[in-house]
Design a protein around this motif. Structure first.
Motif, mmCIF file in Angstrom:
data_model
loop_
_atom_site.group_PDB
_atom_site.id
_atom_site.type_symbol
_atom_site.label_atom_id
_atom_site.label_comp_id
_atom_site.label_asym_id
_atom_site.label_seq_id
_atom_site.Cartn_x
_atom_site.Cartn_y
_atom_site.Cartn_z
ATOM 1 N N GLY A 155 -23.981 33.095 51.987
ATOM 2 C CA GLY A 155 -24.120 32.859 53.414
ATOM 3 C C GLY A 155 -23.850 34.077 54.261
ATOM 4 O O GLY A 155 -23.502 33.961 55.439
ATOM 5 N N LEU A 156 -24.018 35.253 53.695
ATOM 6 C CA LEU A 156 -23.704 36.498 54.396
ATOM 7 C C LEU A 156 -24.947 37.283 54.820
ATOM 8 O O LEU A 156 -24.819 38.302 55.483
ATOM 9 C CB LEU A 156 -22.823 37.384 53.509
ATOM 10 N N ALA A 157 -26.116 36.834 54.416
ATOM 11 C CA ALA A 157 -27.351 37.500 54.831
ATOM 12 C C ALA A 157 -27.793 36.925 56.179
ATOM 13 O O ALA A 157 -27.611 35.730 56.441
ATOM 14 C CB ALA A 157 -28.445 37.302 53.785
ATOM 15 N N SER A 198 -26.703 20.645 48.941
ATOM 16 C CA SER A 198 -27.289 21.775 49.647
ATOM 17 C C SER A 198 -26.225 22.628 50.314
ATOM 18 O O SER A 198 -25.257 22.122 50.895
ATOM 19 C CB SER A 198 -28.272 21.273 50.707
ATOM 20 N N LEU A 199 -26.411 23.949 50.231
ATOM 21 C CA LEU A 199 -25.515 24.895 50.886
ATOM 22 C C LEU A 199 -26.082 25.413 52.199
ATOM 23 O O LEU A 199 -25.379 26.111 52.936
ATOM 24 C CB LEU A 199 -25.257 26.097 49.962
ATOM 25 N N PRO A 210 -21.348 27.269 56.409
ATOM 26 C CA PRO A 210 -20.930 28.656 56.614
ATOM 27 C C PRO A 210 -20.245 29.189 55.365
ATOM 28 O O PRO A 210 -19.932 28.439 54.431
ATOM 29 C CB PRO A 210 -19.960 28.561 57.794
ATOM 30 N N THR A 211 -19.980 30.477 55.364
ATOM 31 C CA THR A 211 -19.422 31.126 54.184
ATOM 32 C C THR A 211 -18.097 30.509 53.744
ATOM 33 O O THR A 211 -17.883 30.279 52.545
ATOM 34 C CB THR A 211 -19.237 32.630 54.451
ATOM 35 N N ALA A 241 -16.097 24.964 48.634
ATOM 36 C CA ALA A 241 -16.866 24.105 47.720
ATOM 37 C C ALA A 241 -16.842 24.614 46.283
ATOM 38 O O ALA A 241 -17.296 23.919 45.370
ATOM 39 C CB ALA A 241 -18.306 23.991 48.215
ATOM 40 N N GLY A 242 -16.336 25.844 46.075
ATOM 41 C CA GLY A 242 -16.217 26.362 44.719
ATOM 42 C C GLY A 242 -17.044 27.583 44.410
ATOM 43 O O GLY A 242 -17.120 28.023 43.264
#
Length: 237
Positions: A51-53, A66-67, A71-72, A78-79
């Motif tokens: 989630g960093l792009a 679903s991710l 957020p990051t 979540a693991g």
């Protein structure tokens, strides 16, 4: 069961289209390597999953959930864990404090005694500030932090870059130990010998696309390392 699945993943930095439809499935206990030349998009792949792009399209699922909307920090809870090239330890905190800080982020952290059982060489540095340790020792601290939070999927970005051979070997041993505990490992690594030794499957990334994949034996025997990376893999296991 699939731990991490990417479906038609695209990633962009401004107008630059870095990842172009990447598909990947990672099962618990698997160690999957992503290899490729500099600029192929390997680090962007890991950052997109975490989630960093800045802009990502496609599907990302962690154990079927679903991710995309998370957020990051929620992905971490979540693991999912990413150990980036800069290691990201807290330099002013002791090794113990680094692990205890990580433990505060989850409900059921791994007991620190168990963490030290997996990385016993940290015992003698337990009360020392992490910033005073060598680069290799700091890398072990970073791994210990991820052990503490009981990550289910660990992504490693060039974990052995610039490290002495004994630490490289040790990191390979720890990766195998994590896999034995059913942790799924996604490894981006330039050390071909280590990658061939620890990975159960390899994906070759070129210009944002996977151009080849297979077991390490298949990748070597088909001459794909030489074709895409300019190395033969000779001497690697």
């Amino acid at each position: 069961m699939v731990a991490l699945e990417l479906k038609h993943l695209h990633a962009f930095y401004g107008k630059a289209h870095i990842l172009q439809g990447v598909d990947l499935a990672l099962e618990p206990g698997a160690v999957v390597g992503v290899i490729g030349r500099n600029g192929a998009g390997k680090t962007t792949l890991l950052r997109a999953v975490m989630g960093l792009a800045p802009r990502v399209e496609g599907e990302l699922e962690l154990f079927g959930a679903s991710l995309r909307s998370l957020p990051t920090d929620a992905r971490a809870r979540a693991g999912l864990a990413l150990m980036s090239q800069d290691m990201r330890v807290f330099p002013e905190l002791t090794v113990e404090e680094n692990c205890r800080t990580a433990a505060l982020t989850v409900r059921d952290p791994m007991p620190l005694g168990e963490v030290l059982g997996m990385i016993p060489e940290l015992k003698e540095h337990w009360r020392r500030p992490a910033g005073r340790l060598s680069g290799g020792q700091q890398q072990l601290v970073a791994i210990a932090r991820n052990l503490t939070v009981r990550c289910k999927v660990l992504m490693l970005d060039e974990p052995t870059e610039g490290l002495m051979p004994s630490i490289v070997t040790r990191i390979g041993e720890i990766v195998r130990a994590l896999a034995a505990r059913s942790v799924a490992v996604l490894l981006v690594e330039q050390n071909v010998e280590l990658t061939l030794a620890v990975c159960t499957r390899l994906h070759i990334l070129e210009k944002g696309r996977f151009v080849a994949q297979g077991t390490p034996k298949q990748i070597v025997s088909n001459g794909l390392l030489e074709r895409y990376l300019g190395v033969s893999g000779a001497g690697a296991h």
